[in-house]
Scaffold this motif. Structure first.
Motif, PDB file in Angstrom:
ATOM      1  N   ALA A  48       0.825  -1.209   0.000  1.00  0.00           N
ATOM      2  CA  ALA A  48       0.000   0.000   0.000  1.00  0.00           C
ATOM      3  C   ALA A  48       0.860   1.261   0.000  1.00  0.00           C
ATOM      4  O   ALA A  48       0.525   2.260  -0.656  1.00  0.00           O
ATOM      5  N   ALA A  76     -11.172  -0.796   0.370  1.00  0.00           N
ATOM      6  CA  ALA A  76     -10.734   0.439  -0.292  1.00  0.00           C
ATOM      7  C   ALA A  76     -11.923   1.192  -0.882  1.00  0.00           C
ATOM      8  O   ALA A  76     -11.992   2.425  -0.820  1.00  0.00           O
ATOM      9  N   SER A 101      -7.136  -1.891  -9.171  1.00  0.00           N
ATOM     10  CA  SER A 101      -8.045  -1.350  -8.153  1.00  0.00           C
ATOM     11  C   SER A 101      -7.275  -0.800  -6.965  1.00  0.00           C
ATOM     12  O   SER A 101      -7.589   0.275  -6.446  1.00  0.00           O
ATOM     13  N   LEU A 102      -6.254  -1.516  -6.531  1.00  0.00           N
ATOM     14  CA  LEU A 102      -5.463  -1.071  -5.386  1.00  0.00           C
ATOM     15  C   LEU A 102      -4.637   0.168  -5.729  1.00  0.00           C
ATOM     16  O   LEU A 102      -4.304   0.953  -4.842  1.00  0.00           O
ATOM     17  N   PRO A 117      -7.418   3.809  -3.635  1.00  0.00           N
ATOM     18  CA  PRO A 117      -6.849   4.617  -2.543  1.00  0.00           C
ATOM     19  C   PRO A 117      -6.398   6.004  -2.997  1.00  0.00           C
ATOM     20  O   PRO A 117      -6.527   6.975  -2.243  1.00  0.00           O
ATOM     21  N   VAL A 175      -9.897  -4.859  -1.607  1.00  0.00           N
ATOM     22  CA  VAL A 175     -10.422  -3.911  -2.598  1.00  0.00           C
ATOM     23  C   VAL A 175     -11.779  -3.366  -2.157  1.00  0.00           C
ATOM     24  O   VAL A 175     -12.069  -2.173  -2.326  1.00  0.00           O
ATOM     25  N   CYS A 183      -4.639   5.619   2.978  1.00  0.00           N
ATOM     26  CA  CYS A 183      -5.914   4.971   2.625  1.00  0.00           C
ATOM     27  C   CYS A 183      -5.681   3.514   2.236  1.00  0.00           C
ATOM     28  O   CYS A 183      -6.475   2.634   2.581  1.00  0.00           O
ATOM     29  N   GLY A 184      -4.591   3.265   1.513  1.00  0.00           N
ATOM     30  CA  GLY A 184      -4.263   1.893   1.145  1.00  0.00           C
ATOM     31  C   GLY A 184      -3.953   1.032   2.356  1.00  0.00           C
ATOM     32  O   GLY A 184      -4.382  -0.123   2.447  1.00  0.00           O
ATOM     33  N   ALA A 226      -7.126   0.219   4.033  1.00  0.00           N
ATOM     34  CA  ALA A 226      -7.866  -0.785   3.263  1.00  0.00           C
ATOM     35  C   ALA A 226      -7.302  -2.187   3.497  1.00  0.00           C
ATOM     36  O   ALA A 226      -8.054  -3.164   3.637  1.00  0.00           O
ATOM     37  N   ILE A 261     -13.742   3.020   1.842  1.00  0.00           N
ATOM     38  CA  ILE A 261     -12.999   4.231   2.221  1.00  0.00           C
ATOM     39  C   ILE A 261     -13.232   5.335   1.195  1.00  0.00           C
ATOM     40  O   ILE A 261     -13.416   6.506   1.550  1.00  0.00           O
TER      41      ILE A 261
END
Length: 272
Positions: free
Chosen positions: A17, A248, A195-196, A200, A245, A221-222, A225, A251
């Motif tokens: 992340a 995330a 997506s990751l 985020p 995901v 944020c990552g 998540a 969030i």
């Protein structure tokens, strides 16, 4: 500490992340989500190449993703097709080639679901070392590349006029993306890597006032998540990669105030 599988997964996910956040910001700023998908799809061809040539999986994925990046740059210079058309060709052709190569290698048992969706709970100490060592290199190169790459993102003509060599910066950024995807494949899988990178970063934008703080917010944020997704996966017995995901996504929804309750709470706090 790293003897526990959940702890290893958490440490690995946090490392990923921290790297994905700043890279994802440039993906969002430069509207390169489709490029991220192309690199991710090419990872399956890298897996097939690694098995065929008996290479380490991370090396095989990086080699193929790097070749795909170079092919994109060369094809863009010819100007015969638009960038999105070239990305579509590279994305689907590398994915199909990877599947066909794997089908021909009948003497090898390959867990396609594991590569497509990842298995962060199965990471080893060696995987963690690769994530943090490779991630440190990626972040160091990105820090060195930050000014010319950001200038090219804002206005490529001004970047060229200032002698910042935006084309070189863009190609190096593509290689950094390839390295990131090679590192992340075992954790969240080929289909969820983009997506990751994107979610985020999109969530972090809501908490930032400068590009640098957005990069930090995206990483945080990552991390949130990863922690939330792994905890939910352990509690509800759901797949770990997709759970990260989904966390995330939650969030991101909170960051844009998509929940009516959140909007009411924010309204009351402003009223007070």
């Amino acid at each position: 500490m790293l003897d526990d599988f959940f702890t290893r997964a958490l440490v690995a996910g946090i490392g990923l992340a921290l790297v994905a956040g700043p890279l994802g910001c440039f993906v969002v700023w430069r509207r390169m989500a489709y490029f991220g998908d192309t690199m991710a799809h090419s990872a399956l061809l890298g897996v097939a190449l690694a098995f065929l040539l008996q290479l380490e999986l991370t090396a095989g994925v990086f080699i193929v993703a790097g070749i795909a990046s170079l092919a994109l740059v060369l094809l863009q210079r010819k100007g015969t097709l638009s960038t999105d058309a070239l990305l579509g060709i590279l994305s689907h052709s590398t994915l199909a080639l990877g599947l066909v190569m794997i089908a021909f290698m009948s003497w090898i048992r390959i867990d396609l679901m594991g590569f497509l969706f990842g298995d962060i709970l199965a990471v080893s100490r060696f995987d963690i070392a690769v994530i943090y060592a490779g991630g440190a290199v990626v972040l160091a190169v990105l820090a060195w590349l930050w000014r010319p790459l950001f200038a090219a993102t804002v206005n490529i003509e001004i970047a060229e006029a200032e002698g910042l060599k935006p084309e070189r910066a863009e190609f190096v950024f593509m290689l950094l993306m390839a390295a990131m995807i090679a590192i992340a494949m075992k954790i969240v899988g080929i289909l969820l890597i983009t997506s990751l990178l994107i979610i985020p970063a999109a969530a972090g934008r809501r908490f930032a006032s400068t590009p640098e703080t957005m990069a930090i917010s995206a990483s945080l944020c990552g991390v949130a998540a990863v922690a939330g997704g792994l905890t939910a996966s352990l509690h509800f017995d759901t797949p770990s990669g997709p759970s990260i995901v989904v966390a995330a996504l939650l969030i991101f929804l909170v960051s844009v105030g998509s929940f009516p309750v959140l909007r009411r709470v924010m309204g009351r706090s402003h009223g007070a």
